[in-house]
Write a protein that holds these residues in place. Structure first.
Motif, PDB file in Angstrom:
ATOM      1  N   GLY A 344      96.612 -27.127  16.010  1.00 54.22           N
ATOM      2  CA  GLY A 344      96.903 -27.621  14.670  1.00 54.22           C
ATOM      3  C   GLY A 344      96.870 -29.130  14.649  1.00 54.22           C
ATOM      4  N   LEU A 345      96.658 -29.701  13.454  1.00 56.30           N
ATOM      5  CA  LEU A 345      96.477 -31.148  13.343  1.00 56.30           C
ATOM      6  C   LEU A 345      97.201 -31.638  12.093  1.00 56.30           C
ATOM      7  N   VAL A 346      97.810 -32.832  12.227  1.00 55.40           N
ATOM      8  CA  VAL A 346      98.447 -33.515  11.105  1.00 55.40           C
ATOM      9  C   VAL A 346      97.824 -34.901  10.994  1.00 55.40           C
ATOM     10  N   ALA A 360      90.304 -40.344   5.116  1.00 55.67           N
ATOM     11  CA  ALA A 360      89.002 -39.742   4.808  1.00 55.67           C
ATOM     12  C   ALA A 360      88.030 -39.931   5.961  1.00 55.67           C
ATOM     13  N   ILE A 361      88.069 -41.107   6.620  1.00 56.41           N
ATOM     14  CA  ILE A 361      87.206 -41.338   7.776  1.00 56.41           C
ATOM     15  C   ILE A 361      87.561 -40.382   8.908  1.00 56.41           C
ATOM     16  N   THR A 362      88.849 -40.110   9.112  1.00 53.95           N
ATOM     17  CA  THR A 362      89.288 -39.172  10.161  1.00 53.95           C
ATOM     18  C   THR A 362      88.745 -37.774   9.905  1.00 53.95           C
ATOM     19  N   MET A 363      88.797 -37.308   8.670  1.00 56.70           N
ATOM     20  CA  MET A 363      88.292 -35.968   8.358  1.00 56.70           C
ATOM     21  C   MET A 363      86.782 -35.892   8.528  1.00 56.70           C
ATOM     22  N   ASP A 364      86.070 -36.964   8.145  1.00 58.30           N
ATOM     23  CA  ASP A 364      84.622 -36.965   8.336  1.00 58.30           C
ATOM     24  C   ASP A 364      84.264 -36.979   9.818  1.00 58.30           C
ATOM     25  N   TRP A 365      85.023 -37.720  10.614  1.00 52.93           N
ATOM     26  CA  TRP A 365      84.738 -37.768  12.051  1.00 52.93           C
ATOM     27  C   TRP A 365      84.964 -36.395  12.691  1.00 52.93           C
ATOM     28  N   LEU A 366      86.020 -35.699  12.322  1.00 56.00           N
ATOM     29  CA  LEU A 366      86.276 -34.371  12.868  1.00 56.00           C
ATOM     30  C   LEU A 366      85.150 -33.401  12.500  1.00 56.00           C
ATOM     31  N   ARG A 367      84.654 -33.504  11.292  1.00 57.91           N
ATOM     32  CA  ARG A 367      83.586 -32.596  10.864  1.00 57.91           C
ATOM     33  C   ARG A 367      82.274 -32.894  11.587  1.00 57.91           C
ATOM     34  N   GLN A 368      81.998 -34.134  11.878  1.00 56.31           N
ATOM     35  CA  GLN A 368      80.728 -34.511  12.490  1.00 56.31           C
ATOM     36  C   GLN A 368      80.740 -34.429  14.012  1.00 56.31           C
ATOM     37  N   ASN A 369      81.905 -34.209  14.609  1.00 59.79           N
ATOM     38  CA  ASN A 369      82.001 -34.186  16.071  1.00 59.79           C
ATOM     39  C   ASN A 369      82.442 -32.824  16.608  1.00 59.79           C
ATOM     40  N   GLY A 370      82.203 -31.789  15.867  1.00 59.24           N
ATOM     41  CA  GLY A 370      82.444 -30.435  16.361  1.00 59.24           C
ATOM     42  C   GLY A 370      83.857 -29.924  16.197  1.00 59.24           C
ATOM     43  N   TYR A 371      84.649 -30.523  15.311  1.00 55.28           N
ATOM     44  CA  TYR A 371      86.032 -30.063  15.090  1.00 55.28           C
ATOM     45  C   TYR A 371      86.209 -29.506  13.674  1.00 55.28           C
ATOM     46  N   ASP A 373      86.403 -26.350  12.744  1.00 56.30           N
ATOM     47  CA  ASP A 373      87.420 -25.294  12.720  1.00 56.30           C
ATOM     48  C   ASP A 373      88.825 -25.879  12.805  1.00 56.30           C
ATOM     49  N   LEU A 374      88.997 -26.974  13.555  1.00 57.46           N
ATOM     50  CA  LEU A 374      90.294 -27.630  13.632  1.00 57.46           C
ATOM     51  C   LEU A 374      90.668 -28.275  12.312  1.00 57.46           C
ATOM     52  N   LEU A 375      89.685 -28.743  11.570  1.00 59.06           N
ATOM     53  CA  LEU A 375      89.960 -29.319  10.253  1.00 59.06           C
ATOM     54  C   LEU A 375      90.486 -28.259   9.287  1.00 59.06           C
ATOM     55  N   GLY A 376      90.080 -27.000   9.479  1.00 62.33           N
ATOM     56  CA  GLY A 376      90.596 -25.919   8.647  1.00 62.33           C
ATOM     57  C   GLY A 376      92.036 -25.566   8.952  1.00 62.33           C
ATOM     58  N   ARG A 377      92.576 -26.052  10.066  1.00 67.81           N
ATOM     59  CA  ARG A 377      93.977 -25.833  10.420  1.00 67.81           C
ATOM     60  C   ARG A 377      94.757 -27.143  10.410  1.00 67.81           C
ATOM     61  N   SER A 378      94.308 -28.066   9.601  1.00 68.98           N
ATOM     62  CA  SER A 378      94.927 -29.387   9.532  1.00 68.98           C
ATOM     63  C   SER A 378      95.726 -29.543   8.248  1.00 68.98           C
ATOM     64  N   CYS A 379      96.664 -30.474   8.294  1.00 70.42           N
ATOM     65  CA  CYS A 379      97.455 -30.869   7.130  1.00 70.42           C
ATOM     66  C   CYS A 379      97.343 -32.386   6.965  1.00 70.42           C
ATOM     67  N   VAL A 380      97.346 -32.830   5.731  1.00 73.30           N
ATOM     68  CA  VAL A 380      97.280 -34.250   5.407  1.00 73.30           C
ATOM     69  C   VAL A 380      98.621 -34.670   4.824  1.00 73.30           C
ATOM     70  N   GLU A 402      92.522 -32.018  -1.031  1.00 72.58           N
ATOM     71  CA  GLU A 402      92.541 -30.552  -1.041  1.00 72.58           C
ATOM     72  C   GLU A 402      91.144 -29.941  -1.070  1.00 72.58           C
ATOM     73  N   ARG A 403      90.128 -30.756  -1.299  1.00 65.08           N
ATOM     74  CA  ARG A 403      88.752 -30.262  -1.222  1.00 65.08           C
ATOM     75  C   ARG A 403      88.284 -30.118   0.221  1.00 65.08           C
ATOM     76  N   HIS A 404      88.999 -30.707   1.168  1.00 58.75           N
ATOM     77  CA  HIS A 404      88.592 -30.680   2.571  1.00 58.75           C
ATOM     78  C   HIS A 404      89.535 -29.875   3.456  1.00 58.75           C
ATOM     79  N   VAL A 405      90.737 -29.634   3.012  1.00 61.36           N
ATOM     80  CA  VAL A 405      91.693 -28.822   3.765  1.00 61.36           C
ATOM     81  C   VAL A 405      92.161 -27.683   2.864  1.00 61.36           C
ATOM     82  N   PRO A 406      92.724 -26.617   3.427  1.00 59.44           N
ATOM     83  CA  PRO A 406      93.196 -25.507   2.594  1.00 59.44           C
ATOM     84  C   PRO A 406      94.264 -25.949   1.596  1.00 59.44           C
ATOM     85  N   ALA A 407      94.386 -25.172   0.533  1.00 63.79           N
ATOM     86  CA  ALA A 407      95.347 -25.497  -0.522  1.00 63.79           C
ATOM     87  C   ALA A 407      96.763 -25.429   0.021  1.00 63.79           C
ATOM     88  N   GLY A 408      97.606 -26.312  -0.489  1.00 60.30           N
ATOM     89  CA  GLY A 408      98.991 -26.362  -0.050  1.00 60.30           C
ATOM     90  C   GLY A 408      99.220 -27.114   1.238  1.00 60.30           C
TER      91      GLY A 408
END
Length: 455
Positions: A344-346, A360-371, A373-380, A402-408
């Motif tokens: 899990g990630l915060v 936003a840069i952190t979320m883009d880096w995770l998506r472009q570097n093979g993470y 699935d980890l972004l889907g289990r992250s909270c902001v 909320e467009r990049h991580v699950p709702a809530g």
């Protein structure tokens, strides 16, 4: 008279006894003609009967033939086809009158004993009336499977006969003064649901990383508050490790009790029990344990990925949850080591346009570097690190994240004066809103405890 006497006593038939005559007499009820050897009254033998007359006597009268039903099979076999009654299925055949020598009435056979009705199949529910039971098809063992009946009871709702009294608000004071129990409020029910989500079982050792590209956004404060909430609600062993290579202060914010560091733990080769690990950690009032990093001035090298993997391999055998307070960079060896093991990630960002851009840069880096699935289990976490109104629309920022991580999973933390003081963090001194938001963050991360994805 004498002639009859002589014929009676001197004829060859006189030698027969009365019993023999009775044996030769045809039984009553049989449709037979008296034999020519004797008559029932002892008179002379009658002449033979013509065949036509015998046939007429054996045939039933016409009135009987008309009412016979072909279903019963009682119509004479020699009845002409023109005289047979058509099969209408509604006619009953009468009993044939007795015929025979003595014209005695035949004894009717006793009616057969009624067969017992088959027992109805057992009902699926006890207490159901017999006349409402429906036959059920037998269920094979293969169709039933290996499911136990006791396991199905866990899904049955049970109503409690006693309501839990409220612990705060006007409902609580009404219960204290009048003993009128109105039950829990909607807010208390919501809090109980959050606690039930947090208490979910986490298989193995679940690792959670706290990241932020910009310093001063409150990563350490979020780590201590999150770990303290998890430890106080769950009640199991939870460890927070300072993985910041630039001199983190995690132990100071959680309440330092031991001067030992992670380097001292890794140098000990006799770690066989939980008490051996506990000698190197500090524990706060919420039972959160903290493993501090080396002093920046006395450290010989920075914290790297090998240190993280070796430390987690040791502590994962004794702690259910492990939190990592990471540094400000993602290219550091320690950060790469944390990303390789966390489930899990915060992502912590300040309530400013600069902090939102770094998140936003952190979320883009995770998506472009093979993470991904980890972004889907992250909270902001959007943290108000300064009092007053920020220079950004927070509600609009929440919708964008909320467009990049699950709702809530986008949590907004208000400014708290206890956090801003920079001293040891205690849950009892945190504001009500800040404490509730931390609990919501813990519940959102706990929703992933039973997911199959693991790093």
């Amino acid at each position: 008279m004498s002639a009859d006497y002589d014929r009676l006593f001197h004829s060859p038939d006189a030698a027969r006894t009365a019993d023999e005559s009775d044996r030769e007499t045809p039984p009553a009820g049989r449709d037979t003609v008296a034999p020519p050897g004797g008559a029932p009254n002892g008179d002379a033998t009658p002449p033979p009967m013509p065949a036509a007359r015998a046939q007429a006597m054996q045939a039933p009268p016409s009135w009987q033939t008309e009412v016979m039903s072909p279903i019963t099979g009682l119509q004479p076999p020699n009845q002409p086809a023109a005289q047979r009654v058509p099969d209408n299925g509604m006619m009953r055949a009468p009993q044939a009158p007795p015929v025979g020598a003595r014209h005695e009435q035949q004894r009717s056979a006793p009616p057969p004993a009624p067969r017992p009705a088959p027992a109805p199949p057992p009902s699926q529910f006890y207490g159901e009336p017999t006349d409402q039971r429906q036959p059920t098809a037998p269920t094979s063992a293969a169709a039933m499977g290996n499911h136990r009946a006791i396991d199905a009871l866990s899904h049955v709702g049970v109503r409690s006969a006693v309501k839990m009294p409220s612990q705060r608000g006007w409902r609580h004071w009404l219960y204290v003064m009048t003993r009128i129990n109105l039950g829990l409020s909607a807010d208390e029910l919501y809090e109980l649901d959050l606690h039930a989500r947090i208490r979910r079982n986490a298989r193995d050792s679940y690792h959670i990383g706290v990241f932020g590209l910009k310093g001063g956004v409150g990563k350490t404060a979020v780590t201590v508050a999150l770990g303290s909430a998890l430890a106080s609600i769950r009640g199991d062993r939870i460890l927070a490790i300072d993985a910041d290579p630039d001199g983190g202060n995690l132990a100071d914010r959680a309440g330092r009790q031991s001067a030992a560091t992670i380097t001292d733990l890794l140098s000990d080769k006799e770690l066989n029990r939980y008490n051996d690990i506990r000698a190197y950690t500090s524990m706060n009032a919420s039972n959160l344990e903290v493993l501090s990093s080396d002093e920046y001035s006395a450290a010989r090298r920075e914290f790297n990925d090998e240190d993280w993997r070796e430390a987690t391999e040791i502590v994962s055998r004794y702690y259910n949850l492990v939190l990592a307070d990471c540094g400000a960079g993602l290219f550091q060896p320690g950060a790469r080591g944390v990303l390789s093991t966390v489930s899990g990630l915060v992502i912590v960002a300040s309530a400013s346009i600069d902090g939102a851009r770094q998140a936003a840069i952190t979320m883009d880096w995770l998506r472009q570097n093979g993470y991904q699935d980890l972004l889907g289990r992250s909270c902001v976490v959007i943290n108000h690190v300064t009092p007053g109104k920020p220079n950004i629309d927070v509600e609009d920022l929440v919708q964008q994240f909320e467009r990049h991580v699950p709702a809530g999973r986008v949590i907004v933390l208000p400014w708290d004066k206890h956090i801003a003081a920079g001293t040891e963090i205690q849950l009892s001194l945190l504001g009500k809103t800040f404490n509730r938001k931390i609990v919501e963050l813990a519940a959102a991360l706990s929703d992933d405890f039973d997911r199959l994805e693991r790093r």
